[in-house]
Motif scaffolding. Structure first.
Motif, PDB file in Angstrom:
ATOM      1  N   ASN A 153       9.622  -1.476  -1.910  1.00  0.00           N
ATOM      2  CA  ASN A 153       8.615  -2.271  -2.612  1.00  0.00           C
ATOM      3  C   ASN A 153       7.332  -1.527  -2.936  1.00  0.00           C
ATOM      4  O   ASN A 153       6.597  -1.918  -3.833  1.00  0.00           O
ATOM      5  CB  ASN A 153       8.267  -3.523  -1.797  1.00  0.00           C
ATOM      6  CG  ASN A 153       9.330  -4.596  -1.920  1.00  0.00           C
ATOM      7  OD1 ASN A 153       9.395  -5.291  -2.914  1.00  0.00           O
ATOM      8  ND2 ASN A 153      10.203  -4.689  -0.931  1.00  0.00           N
ATOM      9  N   THR A 154       7.049  -0.487  -2.156  1.00  0.00           N
ATOM     10  CA  THR A 154       5.780   0.214  -2.368  1.00  0.00           C
ATOM     11  C   THR A 154       5.959   1.697  -2.622  1.00  0.00           C
ATOM     12  O   THR A 154       4.992   2.397  -2.905  1.00  0.00           O
ATOM     13  CB  THR A 154       4.838   0.068  -1.152  1.00  0.00           C
ATOM     14  OG1 THR A 154       5.334   0.881  -0.084  1.00  0.00           O
ATOM     15  CG2 THR A 154       4.740  -1.370  -0.688  1.00  0.00           C
ATOM     16  N   ARG A 161       0.239   1.047   1.085  1.00  0.00           N
ATOM     17  CA  ARG A 161       0.276   1.360  -0.352  1.00  0.00           C
ATOM     18  C   ARG A 161       0.489   0.072  -1.150  1.00  0.00           C
ATOM     19  O   ARG A 161       1.094  -0.868  -0.664  1.00  0.00           O
ATOM     20  CB  ARG A 161       1.431   2.309  -0.665  1.00  0.00           C
ATOM     21  CG  ARG A 161       1.551   3.482   0.271  1.00  0.00           C
ATOM     22  CD  ARG A 161       0.731   4.640  -0.240  1.00  0.00           C
ATOM     23  NE  ARG A 161       0.685   5.679   0.796  1.00  0.00           N
ATOM     24  CZ  ARG A 161       0.917   6.958   0.564  1.00  0.00           C
ATOM     25  NH1 ARG A 161       1.206   7.389  -0.635  1.00  0.00           N
ATOM     26  NH2 ARG A 161       0.817   7.830   1.553  1.00  0.00           N
ATOM     27  N   ALA A 163       2.089  -2.561  -3.694  1.00  0.00           N
ATOM     28  CA  ALA A 163       3.446  -2.875  -4.116  1.00  0.00           C
ATOM     29  C   ALA A 163       3.568  -2.667  -5.622  1.00  0.00           C
ATOM     30  O   ALA A 163       2.567  -2.591  -6.341  1.00  0.00           O
ATOM     31  CB  ALA A 163       3.792  -4.313  -3.744  1.00  0.00           C
ATOM     32  N   CYS A 198       5.041  -6.069   1.834  1.00  0.00           N
ATOM     33  CA  CYS A 198       5.967  -5.865   0.712  1.00  0.00           C
ATOM     34  C   CYS A 198       5.336  -6.290  -0.610  1.00  0.00           C
ATOM     35  O   CYS A 198       5.819  -5.912  -1.666  1.00  0.00           O
ATOM     36  CB  CYS A 198       7.264  -6.632   0.932  1.00  0.00           C
ATOM     37  SG  CYS A 198       8.303  -5.910   2.215  1.00  0.00           S
ATOM     38  N   GLY A 202      -2.359  -2.994  -0.980  1.00  0.00           N
ATOM     39  CA  GLY A 202      -2.681  -1.688  -0.403  1.00  0.00           C
ATOM     40  C   GLY A 202      -4.138  -1.367  -0.585  1.00  0.00           C
ATOM     41  O   GLY A 202      -5.001  -2.162  -0.231  1.00  0.00           O
TER      42      GLY A 202
END
Lengths: 228, 943
Positions: A153-154, A161, A163, A198, A202
């Motif tokens: 997801n990232t 971080r 997504a 998720c 971030g």
């Protein structure tokens, strides 16, 4: 995502472990926003063709080896001991000694004009086969639930971080400045193993966080009118 | 298809983030008459070129991130012959740069052209980025408007304003100032009486008195910790998958305490990174290393622990680099840093500092469930420490065990006169055996009345009859009480002929559902338990209560007999003296207490003599070991002194050494950011070349040097900043100022910003009169919508706190990483999964929903309504407005409130059912009015 890090092909052991849920990404063409989160770089952006991205993230779904990823050689050697050269230098949790190979028990056939290989589990897929792009080159080096889901997801196995949807919201913006550009539709009773990271923004401003639409209780937190 | 588009977007987004600010900060505000590389050219490169032309893998071999690289592409003094200019103009038949993006503007091209024409000079300062040169104390500049200056900060601010032709704004009103100070320093609004006192105080140092009072408040530490905990990524759960709860709050409390004690920042730094390595490290020093331990840990089975541990090391070094060095060192994990001079080797050398720490592998590799457990210590609070001390003293004071021969006691069978049970049916047989029949309930309590011989009794014996227990042939006795003629008999201790492991006879008197006395696997034998009395007891009637309240349900006694003794040594029955049993009882109590003590996560060195090393991993990939590196600091920064072992302690001391160019600047900037809402360096997380340059470089250096050379005094720095005239300015922005300096980087006015997530809550609770002022302690679970904490498995649930703990300050809220508190997340709080320096403020509709509808906020509105009615006298609306905003409403505002309240009242009178839910029309109307007051922009804004 860096292609080098996607080089190694996955192993059957992780299929059950990857992924969860249903992530939705809504975005549209640029809309000048008064918010400070969107700034000059948008003007330089190449003209986007995509208007919306719907990203289905389905943890616990059938393996791609049983659906789209035809592996005739694996089927041929199914039931035999895994050759040493495949095991060498790799780490497999929960596996002792020499494991056996397991090919897909399902029949595969080529469908559509493109001749895509599809398993017999999806008999109707041939009707739309030529409208679907299948990417078979993705791989991962993460073999545990949470890091694998974060990676998916990232793009990174550790949290922190943004997504995919956060990047899209950041880069492309939203059609309607009052509604979120990145929404997440959750199904099932539980959150994914990777947690809310998720769909986290971030290090981007939190206006780009995925807004959860829940399947139980208020669809959006705090949306219902309290008593009185 | 999707993947390719995305890659482009990513590249563009990475490259684009900070530049607009650079352009605004350097280009528009400080026009340079002469072409300067730093001001005119470098920002263009950063914004448009460096995403491809930087680092070792620069496109076409052209690097524009080094002076050497840039000079290769230009012919000094001859723009037309310079490849650089030709390419950005699209001359020469080759693709125009930047490739794939819009061409540079004419102004930008002219800027590059002028710079080349003037000789393409790269001044020496740009050869080393400003932040990598240790600050020296700058001269305080001269200014014209001398009367405005309260301290040197003002000279720096004013000099810049005068250069821009601007004037500072007038001082804010006292009502605004005291609310600003209170919210900034302790994170809570002032009470009306504090405001009144300040308004009345005509002394010249009235303002400073408020500042000193606030800095001395125990809530100052809470406010400071709130920001620090984001850096320390403090949370109450492990992160990843099950995301189980961990007990980490001792570190949070250490942070609060350290700020309250004004621990010098160098010491504060050293203890958090290497408190365990200090000579004679105290418990507090150890707790401080929780800063490092706060890293997430992946405890899922099957995880390669060596890889997970490397991730933990990486998290620790990244956190240290971000927190103290304002550096994005983590970028160099996979490759040399693209923009800053950190090499990949630097990254792994720094990581090595964290590679020598203690862990103990636990679990079984056969089941792939090995975990590398890091150390914890038990930390008693004051009360617990006192209890422990008493127990330890009592144990020490016990007489030495003697080896006297013990005479077995004589027992007198006691005749039950009455027997009762909660659920079972009890009968007494002719020889006095009590037999239970009927229901075997989950838990039981038997009450047996006995005729006692009216003599000095010393103990009681409980015999259990073999094979009669209904629950797996076993029983668990969790407590025994004895009443003599209705009076409680204190019991000294207990012993038995046999005890199941972990269910020792000594636990039969504890009343603890987790343990008790049990006898498996010998349930088919006769057993006896002796309980001795603290003092001999003379009574005619005894009542014995036998409780079986174990969490292991249905373990009740089936048949038993009771007898009493006068022997001075009742435990001689089991070969034990009274003294031994007393000792056992005390030792058991002590162990029990220790079991319940909170723990703290700490670091310890694995080998205190070793030189830590770590492998450089090619492309950051765990399995690709390339080169074993010894711990060390980045090569372009000062080194650790010769002869010093490169330990965490050495790293910590290096961070706060005088020649370290970063730490003092980063911390001074952070303190400024906490008080002005934005740092002098806006990108407080990045002092590298990709960060924004400081708005007032000399002021930043002046503050940094003063902090570093003035004993790293945090409170003193804060006092200095808030006492400046710059801080005291009104935040009202004139249209002209808004045009000239929309983001207030020049500080020609006071700053104004929305409160942080936790402060919004604390402010509302204070205004409502609900806030608990308790400092520290375990994390709490206030109101939260159902279903937020729906982890995959693990069985933990959000249990809403009752009483005081429902109204604690926001920083005490349980921070679960995979499901952070939604009312905070809505207001830009972080999940604490990784170190966060700055919460970038955003405005979203979710915030309005949270403020309007969150049950906690509704409860606050109800409480505020009650307070307005009770304390507001004749004018509850005026009082409520003042509580919420800290100022008196004007007539227009009051009228609007009145109209609102009246409208609501009319509405609720018409809908009595709705009104009843909030206590009737009057209360309901007041509650909704209070809800509006808590939602006012001014209420959640620090003016």
């Amino acid at each position: 995502m860096n292609e080098d890090s996607l080089k190694e092909i996955t192993r059957r052991t992780l299929f059950k472990q990857i992924g969860y849920g249903l992530g939705g990404v809504a975005l549209s063409s640029i809309l000048a926003s008064e918010g400070f989160a969107q700034t000059a770089p948008l003007a330089q952006s190449p003209k986007p063709k995509a208007k919306n991205v719907i990203f289905l993230f389905m943890a616990g779904a059938p393996s791609q080896l049983d659906m789209f990823d035809y592996k005739p050689t694996l089927t041929k050697y199914s039931g035999q001991a895994c050759p040493e050269e495949i095991m060498k230098g790799e780490r497999f949790a929960f596996i002792q000694g020499t494991p056996k190979l397991l090919g897909s028990p399902h029949e595969f056939a080529q469908v559509g004009q493109s001749g895509q290989w599809v398993s017999s589990l999806m008999p109707h897929f041939k009707e739309i086969a030529d409208d679907v792009a299948v990417v078979r080159s993705m791989s991962t080096d993460q073999f545990n639930h949470a890091p694998a889901q974060l990676f998916m997801n990232t793009g990174f196995q550790n949290p922190g971080r943004p997504a995919l949807g956060s990047w899209l919201s950041y880069g492309i913006g939203t059609e309607n400045k009052d509604l979120p550009g990145f929404v997440v539709l959750l199904s099932g009773a539980n959150a994914p193993d990777g947690g809310k990271a998720c769909w986290s923004n971030g290090f981007l401003p939190s206006i780009h966080q995925g807004v959860e639409l829940r399947s139980q209780g208020d669809p959006v937190l705090f949306v219902s009118n309290p008593d009185g | 298809m999707f993947a390719t588009t995305r890659v482009k977007w990513l590249g563009f987004a990475f490259a684009a983030l900070p530049y607009p600010f650079i352009a605004a900060g350097a280009g528009q505000l400080a026009p340079q008459p002469k072409a300067s590389f730093t001001h005119d050219v470098q920002p263009i490169f950063k914004a448009h070129c460096l995403s491809c032309h930087a680092g070792n893998s620069a496109q076409g071999g052209l690097r524009l991130d080094t002076p050497e690289g840039v000079l290769k592409a230009v012919v000094k003094g001859d723009p037309e012959k310079s490849e650089l200019l030709r390419r950005i103009q699209g001359h020469g038949g080759l693709p125009r740069m930047p490739m794939g993006f819009a061409p540079l503007s004419n102004a930008q091209i002219t800027a590059v052209k002028n710079w080349i024409a003037q000789g393409a000079r790269i001044d020496s300062a740009t050869r080393k980025h400003w932040a990598y040169v240790a600050p020296v104390l700058p001269k305080v500049p001269a200014v014209r408007l001398k009367t405005w200056v309260r301290n040197p900060i003002d000279s720096f601010v004013l000099a810049r304003l005068e250069k821009e032709g601007l004037k500072p704004s007038p001082e804010a009103s006292r009502e605004t100032l005291i609310r600003r100070l209170s919210l900034d320093i302790i994170g809570l609004p002032p009470t009306p009486s504090e405001t009144d006192a300040f308004l009345r105080d005509k002394s010249p140092n009235a303002y400073e008195k408020v500042v000193d009072r606030l800095l001395a408040s125990p809530h100052y530490g809470e406010k400071m910790a709130q920001k620090w905990l984001d850096l320390a990524r403090y949370a109450d759960s492990d992160g990843f998958e099950k995301d189980l709860t961990r007990t980490a709050y001792k570190y949070r409390d250490w942070t609060i305490d350290a700020f309250n004690r004004n621990k010098p920042f160098d010491q504060f730094t050293i203890e958090q990174i290497a408190g365990d390595q200090l000579p004679n490290a105290t418990i507090d020093n150890l707790i401080a290393t929780g800063f490092c331990r706060n890293a997430m840990t992946n405890r899922e089975d099957g995880v390669d622990q060596a890889e997970a541990y490397l991730n933990v090391e990486v998290d620790r070094v990244s956190t240290v680099a971000t927190t103290f060095m304002g550096s994005t060192l983590a970028c160099a994990r996979c490759h040399d840093h693209k923009y800053d001079p950190f090499s990949q080797k630097d990254f792994y050398r720094m990581t090595a500092f964290f590679s020598n720490d203690l862990y103990t592998p636990k679990g079984n590799p056969v089941y792939s469930n090995v975990k590398w457990e890091e150390p914890e210590i038990k930390v008693p609070n004051k009360e617990q420490a006192a209890k422990l001390a008493i127990l330890e003293k009592a144990i020490a004071a016990l007489p030495k065990p003697t080896v006297d021969t013990l005479v077995p006691p004589e027992w007198t069978g006691a005749n039950p006169t009455n027997v009762e049970a909660e659920k079972a049916k009890l009968d007494v047989d002719p020889i006095g055996t009590i037999i239970a029949t009927g229901v075997n309930a989950p838990t039981e309590l038997y009450k047996v009345s006995l005729d006692a011989p009216n003599e000095s009794l010393t103990g009681l014996r409980l015999e259990t009859i073999a094979g009669r227990n209904p629950g797996n042939l076993n029983f668990v006795i969790t407590n025994i009480r004895v009443l003599a003629d209705g009076k409680e008999v204190p019991l000294l201790g207990s012993s038995a002929d046999f005890s199941q492991s972990d269910f020792d006879a000594s636990k039969a008197l504890h009343g603890d559902a987790d343990n008790g006395w049990a006898v498996s696997p010998k349930g088919t034998d006769y057993h006896a338990l002796v309980a001795s009395f603290a003092q001999p007891v003379k009574a005619q009637k005894l009542q014995v209560w036998i409780a079986m309240r174990s969490k292991y349900v249905g373990h009740n006694l089936g048949a038993f007999r009771l007898s009493v003794t006068r022997s001075p040594e009742p435990h001689a029955e089991h070969g034990k003296s009274i003294a031994a049993v007393r000792r056992d009882a005390l030792v058991a109590q002590k162990m029990e207490l220790e079991r319940t003590l909170p723990s703290a996560l700490i670091l310890r060195e694995r080998d205190p003599k070793a030189t830590p090393q770590e492998w450089l991993r090619t492309r950051g990939e765990f399995l690709s070991k390339a080169e074993l590196l010894t711990a060390g600091t980045p090569t372009f920064l000062p080194a650790i002194p010769q002869g010093v072992r490169p330990s965490r302690l050495a790293l910590a001391k290096w961070l706060v050494a005088k020649d370290n160019p970063l730490t003092a600047r980063v911390q001074a900037n952070r303190l400024w950011e906490g008080l002005f809402g934005t740092g002098l360096v806006e990108t407080s997380e990045d002092f590298g070349t990709q960060g924004t340059p400081p708005s007032h470089p000399e002021l930043l250096d002046w503050l940094a040097v003063r902090l570093r050379d003035g004993g790293w005094n945090v409170k003193d720095t804060i006092r200095l900043i808030v006492c400046s005239a710059a801080y005291r300015q009104s935040s009202v922005a004139t249209p002209a100022l808004l045009r000239k300096d929309p983001n207030n980087r020049l500080l020609a006015r006071g700053s104004r910003f929305r409160l942080e997530a936790e402060t919004i809550r604390d402010n509302a609770l204070t205004v409502a009169g609900l806030l608990s002022r308790r400092v520290g302690g375990p994390s709490v679970m206030p109101d939260q919508p159902d279903g937020v904490w729906d982890i995959p498995y693990g069985g933990e649930r959000w249990m809403r706190a009752d009483g005081e703990n429902r109204w604690r300050r926001g920083l005490y809220t349980t921070w679960k990483r995979s499901a952070p508190y939604p009312a905070f997340v809505a207001f830009d709080a972080t999940s604490r999964e990784a170190c966060t320096v700055r919460r970038i403020r955003t405005n979203t509709p979710l915030q309005a929903l949270a403020l309007l509808n969150d049950t906690g906020m509704i409860a606050a509105a109800e409480a505020l309504a009650g307070r307005m009615a009770k304390e507001g006298g004749k004018d509850p609306l005026r009082y409520g407005f003042r509580l919420a905003t800290g100022r008196q409403p004007n007539a227009k505002e009051l009228l609007r409130l009145q109209t609102l309240k009246n409208g609501l009242l009319t509405r609720y009178r018409r809908s009595p059912i709705e009104a009843a839910k909030l206590g009737g029309p009057e209360k309901a109307a007041m509650t909704l009015t209070a809800n509006v007051l808590l939602n006012l922009d001014e209420t959640i804004t620090r003016e």
